[in-house]
Motif scaffolding. Sequence first.
Motif: not given
Length: 225
Positions: A211-212, A214-216, A218
């Motif tokens: 999650e981290e 992919r968010a920060k 990509p």
Amino acid sequence: METLLFDLDGTLYPLDNGYHIHVRQNMWRFMSDKLGIEEPEKVWRPLFQKYNQSAKGLRVGGGYEFDLEDFWTSVRAGAADFIKEAPPGVKSALEKLPQKDKYVFTNCNEVEAEEALALLGIRHHFKGVIGAKAMGETCKPDKAAFEGVLQSVGADPAKTVMFEDSFKNLVTATSLGMATVFVQSDTAREEGVGSVELDTVDAVVCDLSEEELRAKAPWLWVGDR
């Protein structure tokens, strides 16, 4: 991006599990009992800050002689009491990151690093572990250590990502043209890293969960920073 290099302590597992403190206590005990050093913490700290690896600091900076295998076995003892299985988010990230060439690049000795990865349940995600034995007289953040690792795994620095909780190590990675992901931990506080310094890295994450990342970061999936 084709190659991913991961630090171990503070990156693949958090420092707040207690093992970090335990290792330091083991080290001070080793220094006291086997090297006869009084006030080992006071002796160790400036050496570590200068040489970035305890064994190197004691040998090169302090002039102490000791068996390296005995040092690593003593200092890293008790890992199973602290290092537990990695959380699902970290396992998912390692599984789903498209790069097949994943390595652990650590100042820790290989044998003890392998033990930690086994306890985390993530050893199978990595092609290999490059640690203190392979690096010999050098260590992170020395440029020679990074160049040696890149050469040994056949990686192009322009297509390589370094994941680290030590900013000084990422400075070297950046100087070689590598992409950088900074994992926040107590190491940043010890190194006095602030927001200005972190502006120079490609991504800052709280942990290595999917999650981290992919968010920060990509671009790890699409290949363009």
